[in-house]
Design a protein around this motif. Structure first.
Motif, PDB file in Angstrom:
ATOM      1  N   GLY A   1       0.703  -1.328   0.001  1.00  0.00           N
ATOM      2  CA  GLY A   1      -0.045  -0.019  -0.029  1.00  0.00           C
ATOM      3  C   GLY A   1       0.659   1.232  -0.023  1.00  0.00           C
ATOM      4  N   LEU A   2       2.066   1.250   0.256  1.00  0.00           N
ATOM      5  CA  LEU A   2       3.093   2.179   0.229  1.00  0.00           C
ATOM      6  C   LEU A   2       3.432   2.804  -1.245  1.00  0.00           C
ATOM      7  N   ALA A   3       3.781   3.912  -1.472  1.00  0.00           N
ATOM      8  CA  ALA A   3       4.384   4.349  -2.699  1.00  0.00           C
ATOM      9  C   ALA A   3       5.468   3.516  -2.964  1.00  0.00           C
ATOM     10  N   ALA A   4       5.948   3.135  -4.056  1.00  0.00           N
ATOM     11  CA  ALA A   4       7.185   2.543  -4.239  1.00  0.00           C
ATOM     12  C   ALA A   4       8.726   3.299  -3.852  1.00  0.00           C
ATOM     13  N   ASP A   5       8.562   4.642  -3.982  1.00  0.00           N
ATOM     14  CA  ASP A   5       9.667   5.379  -3.450  1.00  0.00           C
ATOM     15  C   ASP A   5       9.772   5.416  -1.769  1.00  0.00           C
ATOM     16  N   ASP A   6       8.737   5.709  -1.340  1.00  0.00           N
ATOM     17  CA  ASP A   6       8.551   5.367   0.316  1.00  0.00           C
ATOM     18  C   ASP A   6       9.016   3.968   0.589  1.00  0.00           C
ATOM     19  N   ALA A   7       8.513   2.995  -0.088  1.00  0.00           N
ATOM     20  CA  ALA A   7       8.709   1.668   0.607  1.00  0.00           C
ATOM     21  C   ALA A   7      10.316   1.483   0.464  1.00  0.00           C
ATOM     22  N   GLU A   8      10.830   1.544  -0.749  1.00  0.00           N
ATOM     23  CA  GLU A   8      12.432   1.504  -0.804  1.00  0.00           C
ATOM     24  C   GLU A   8      13.227   2.360   0.103  1.00  0.00           C
ATOM     25  N   ARG A   9      12.673   3.358   0.326  1.00  0.00           N
ATOM     26  CA  ARG A   9      13.561   4.492   1.461  1.00  0.00           C
ATOM     27  C   ARG A   9      13.106   3.829   2.697  1.00  0.00           C
ATOM     28  N   ARG A  10      12.056   3.250   3.152  1.00  0.00           N
ATOM     29  CA  ARG A  10      11.582   2.454   4.475  1.00  0.00           C
ATOM     30  C   ARG A  10      12.562   1.330   4.544  1.00  0.00           C
ATOM     31  N   ALA A  11      12.718   0.626   3.398  1.00  0.00           N
ATOM     32  CA  ALA A  11      13.630  -0.628   3.523  1.00  0.00           C
ATOM     33  C   ALA A  11      14.952  -0.287   3.810  1.00  0.00           C
ATOM     34  N   ALA A  12      15.468   0.758   3.231  1.00  0.00           N
ATOM     35  CA  ALA A  12      16.857   1.163   3.326  1.00  0.00           C
ATOM     36  C   ALA A  12      17.083   1.600   4.816  1.00  0.00           C
ATOM     37  N   GLU A  13      16.303   2.360   5.390  1.00  0.00           N
ATOM     38  CA  GLU A  13      16.388   2.868   6.841  1.00  0.00           C
ATOM     39  C   GLU A  13      16.240   1.562   7.527  1.00  0.00           C
ATOM     40  N   ARG A  14      15.629   0.558   7.280  1.00  0.00           N
ATOM     41  CA  ARG A  14      15.482  -0.520   8.303  1.00  0.00           C
ATOM     42  C   ARG A  14      16.698  -1.572   8.036  1.00  0.00           C
ATOM     43  N   GLY A  15      17.455  -1.369   7.095  1.00  0.00           N
ATOM     44  CA  GLY A  15      18.497  -2.350   6.948  1.00  0.00           C
ATOM     45  C   GLY A  15      18.733  -3.434   5.877  1.00  0.00           C
ATOM     46  N   TRP A  16      17.787  -3.256   5.133  1.00  0.00           N
ATOM     47  CA  TRP A  16      17.749  -4.093   3.786  1.00  0.00           C
ATOM     48  C   TRP A  16      18.948  -3.952   2.971  1.00  0.00           C
ATOM     49  N   PRO A  17      19.661  -4.681   2.551  1.00  0.00           N
ATOM     50  CA  PRO A  17      20.660  -4.204   1.660  1.00  0.00           C
ATOM     51  C   PRO A  17      20.313  -4.427   0.258  1.00  0.00           C
ATOM     52  N   THR A  18      19.386  -5.118   0.059  1.00  0.00           N
ATOM     53  CA  THR A  18      18.817  -5.257  -1.585  1.00  0.00           C
ATOM     54  C   THR A  18      17.423  -4.947  -1.572  1.00  0.00           C
ATOM     55  N   VAL A  19      16.841  -4.261  -2.433  1.00  0.00           N
ATOM     56  CA  VAL A  19      15.336  -4.021  -2.682  1.00  0.00           C
ATOM     57  C   VAL A  19      15.133  -4.317  -3.992  1.00  0.00           C
ATOM     58  N   ARG A  20      14.301  -5.137  -4.563  1.00  0.00           N
ATOM     59  CA  ARG A  20      13.971  -5.349  -5.903  1.00  0.00           C
ATOM     60  C   ARG A  20      12.499  -5.139  -6.308  1.00  0.00           C
ATOM     61  N   SER A  21      12.206  -4.247  -7.052  1.00  0.00           N
ATOM     62  CA  SER A  21      10.921  -3.714  -7.455  1.00  0.00           C
ATOM     63  C   SER A  21      10.617  -4.297  -8.837  1.00  0.00           C
ATOM     64  N   LEU A  22       9.555  -5.040  -8.902  1.00  0.00           N
ATOM     65  CA  LEU A  22       8.992  -5.737  -9.934  1.00  0.00           C
ATOM     66  C   LEU A  22       7.843  -5.206 -10.426  1.00  0.00           C
TER      67      LEU A  22
END
Length: 71
Positions: free
Chosen positions: A20-41
């Motif tokens: 439900g999050l905007a893709a940009d916001d979700a990627e930013r949140r994932a980086a802040e929470r420590g995910w080293p890799t995020v893949r958007s498909l």
């Protein structure tokens, strides 16, 4: 034979929190929470089935995360 690399566990973060999050916001949140890799498909993408510790996958439709999973 080369040693098998060890990977740290993925961050303690629920994938459902990204739906439900905007893709940009979700990627930013994932980086802040420590995910080293995020893949958007895009929906229905053909992807390989290898599991990669530390990767968070987003299915994004019209700029919004509609599905999220580890690996």
């Amino acid at each position: 034979m080369a040693p098998i690399p060890s990977h740290s566990a993925h961050p303690d973060d629920a994938p459902a929190a990204y739906v439900g999050l905007a893709a940009d916001d979700a990627e930013r949140r994932a980086a802040e929470r420590g995910w080293p890799t995020v893949r958007s498909l895009p929906p229905g993408s053909v992807i390989t089935m290898e599991y990669m510790p530390g990767r968070l996958n987003f299915e994004v439709e019209h700029g919004t995360v509609t599905r999220c999973w580890h690996g």
